[in-house]
Design a protein around this motif. Structure first.
Motif, short mmCIF file in Angstrom:
data_model
loop_
_atom_site.label_atom_id
_atom_site.label_comp_id
_atom_site.label_asym_id
_atom_site.label_seq_id
_atom_site.Cartn_x
_atom_site.Cartn_y
_atom_site.Cartn_z
N ASN A 1 0.72 -1.33 0.06
CA ASN A 1 -0.04 0.04 0.05
C ASN A 1 0.91 1.30 0.07
OD1 ASN A 1 -2.52 -1.52 0.06
ND2 ASN A 1 -2.27 -1.64 2.15
N TYR A 2 1.97 1.19 0.47
CA TYR A 2 2.81 2.57 0.53
C TYR A 2 4.13 2.39 -0.27
CZ TYR A 2 0.38 3.40 4.92
OH TYR A 2 -0.72 3.46 5.91
N TYR A 3 4.84 1.17 -0.38
CA TYR A 3 6.03 1.05 -1.15
C TYR A 3 5.81 0.81 -2.60
CZ TYR A 3 10.67 -0.51 -2.84
OH TYR A 3 11.83 -0.72 -3.47
N PHE A 4 5.13 -0.20 -2.94
CA PHE A 4 4.60 -0.56 -4.42
C PHE A 4 3.79 0.42 -4.97
CE2 PHE A 4 5.27 -5.53 -3.92
CZ PHE A 4 6.52 -5.40 -4.00
N LYS A 5 2.79 0.68 -4.34
CA LYS A 5 1.83 1.83 -4.81
C LYS A 5 2.67 3.02 -5.17
CE LYS A 5 -2.79 3.67 -4.43
NZ LYS A 5 -4.03 3.54 -3.55
N GLY A 6 3.29 3.58 -3.92
CA GLY A 6 4.01 4.94 -4.29
C GLY A 6 4.92 4.74 -5.48
N ILE A 7 5.82 3.72 -5.63
CA ILE A 7 6.52 3.52 -6.70
C ILE A 7 5.67 3.74 -8.12
CG2 ILE A 7 8.09 1.98 -8.09
CD1 ILE A 7 8.92 1.00 -5.60
N ASN B 1 3.79 8.46 -6.04
CA ASN B 1 3.47 9.33 -5.08
C ASN B 1 4.47 9.29 -3.58
OD1 ASN B 1 2.07 9.97 -2.35
ND2 ASN B 1 0.21 9.61 -3.45
N THR B 2 5.05 10.43 -3.47
CA THR B 2 5.96 10.70 -2.67
C THR B 2 5.57 10.33 -1.13
OG1 THR B 2 6.13 12.91 -2.74
CG2 THR B 2 7.68 11.68 -4.08
N GLU B 3 4.55 10.87 -0.89
CA GLU B 3 3.71 10.76 0.18
C GLU B 3 3.66 9.69 0.92
OE1 GLU B 3 3.48 13.59 2.51
OE2 GLU B 3 4.55 14.60 0.87
N LEU B 4 3.09 8.67 -0.04
CA LEU B 4 3.09 7.24 0.24
C LEU B 4 4.73 6.69 0.70
CD1 LEU B 4 0.51 5.64 -2.08
CD2 LEU B 4 0.10 6.03 0.03
N LEU B 5 5.61 6.97 -0.15
CA LEU B 5 6.81 6.43 0.17
C LEU B 5 7.38 6.76 1.60
CD1 LEU B 5 8.30 6.53 -3.49
CD2 LEU B 5 7.70 4.56 -2.21
N LYS B 6 7.22 8.11 1.90
CA LYS B 6 7.36 8.63 3.09
C LYS B 6 6.52 7.90 4.29
CE LYS B 6 8.19 13.08 1.18
NZ LYS B 6 7.85 14.74 1.38
N LYS B 7 5.78 7.27 4.02
CA LYS B 7 4.92 6.54 4.93
C LYS B 7 5.63 5.15 5.35
CE LYS B 7 0.63 8.75 4.87
NZ LYS B 7 -0.93 8.44 4.62
N ALA B 8 6.46 4.78 4.20
CA ALA B 8 6.93 3.54 4.15
C ALA B 8 8.52 3.52 4.89
CB ALA B 8 7.20 2.77 2.70
N ASP C 1 12.59 11.79 -3.53
CA ASP C 1 12.58 12.99 -4.65
C ASP C 1 12.50 12.60 -5.86
OD1 ASP C 1 12.72 15.63 -4.79
OD2 ASP C 1 14.83 15.32 -5.62
N GLY C 2 13.59 11.67 -6.15
CA GLY C 2 13.74 11.03 -7.58
C GLY C 2 12.49 10.31 -8.16
N VAL C 3 11.88 9.50 -7.33
CA VAL C 3 10.49 8.96 -7.71
C VAL C 3 9.46 10.06 -8.08
CG1 VAL C 3 8.45 7.42 -6.77
CG2 VAL C 3 10.88 6.79 -6.60
N GLY C 4 9.58 11.21 -7.24
CA GLY C 4 8.58 12.34 -7.51
C GLY C 4 8.92 12.95 -8.78
#
Length: 126
Positions: free
Chosen positions: A17-23, A27-34, A59-62
């Protein structure tokens, strides 16, 4: 309401829900939660050494075109999760763009939350 989930289920939820979905959606906010804020990432991409802080990675993902917006295939799977007390590792495979990443993710349960504290990765070419 708190549910009685196993650590493996809690970690799987963070990954999916945070790592895969963020990538996938960028979505950097999801990644920050992971990620733990001071997590580090190490490995190699197409044979080139790779090192980033979590902040640099997020930052790179965003700042890239997400796999979702690119219309290219994205396949991410959890191969395994191992938990001992407050630490855990997950082995993942993420196929996106022209990459076939294998990740070893280390988690630590911090203040009641499972967070990624370290990520190692390599790009495996067929």
């Amino acid at each position: 309401m708190k549910t009685d989930q196993t650590p493996e289920t809690e970690i799987k939820n963070v990954i999916e829900n945070y790592y895969f979905k963020g990538i996938y959606v960028g979505n950097t906010e999801l990644l920050k939660k992971a990620f733990y804020k001071d997590a580090l990432l190490f490995g190699d991409v197409k044979g080139v050494p790779y090192f980033k802080t979590a902040a640099q990675y997020i930052d790179g993902v965003g700042n890239r075109i997400s796999p979702e917006k690119s219309g290219k295939d994205f396949k991410a799977e959890i191969i395994s999760i191992d938990v001992i007390n407050s630490i855990a590792t997950a082995k993942l495979n993420v196929k996106m763009y022209d990459f076939n990443y294998y990740n070893f993710i280390t988690f630590n349960k911090i203040n009641g939350e499972w967070l990624i504290v370290n990520k190692t990765l390599t790009d495996v070419q067929p």
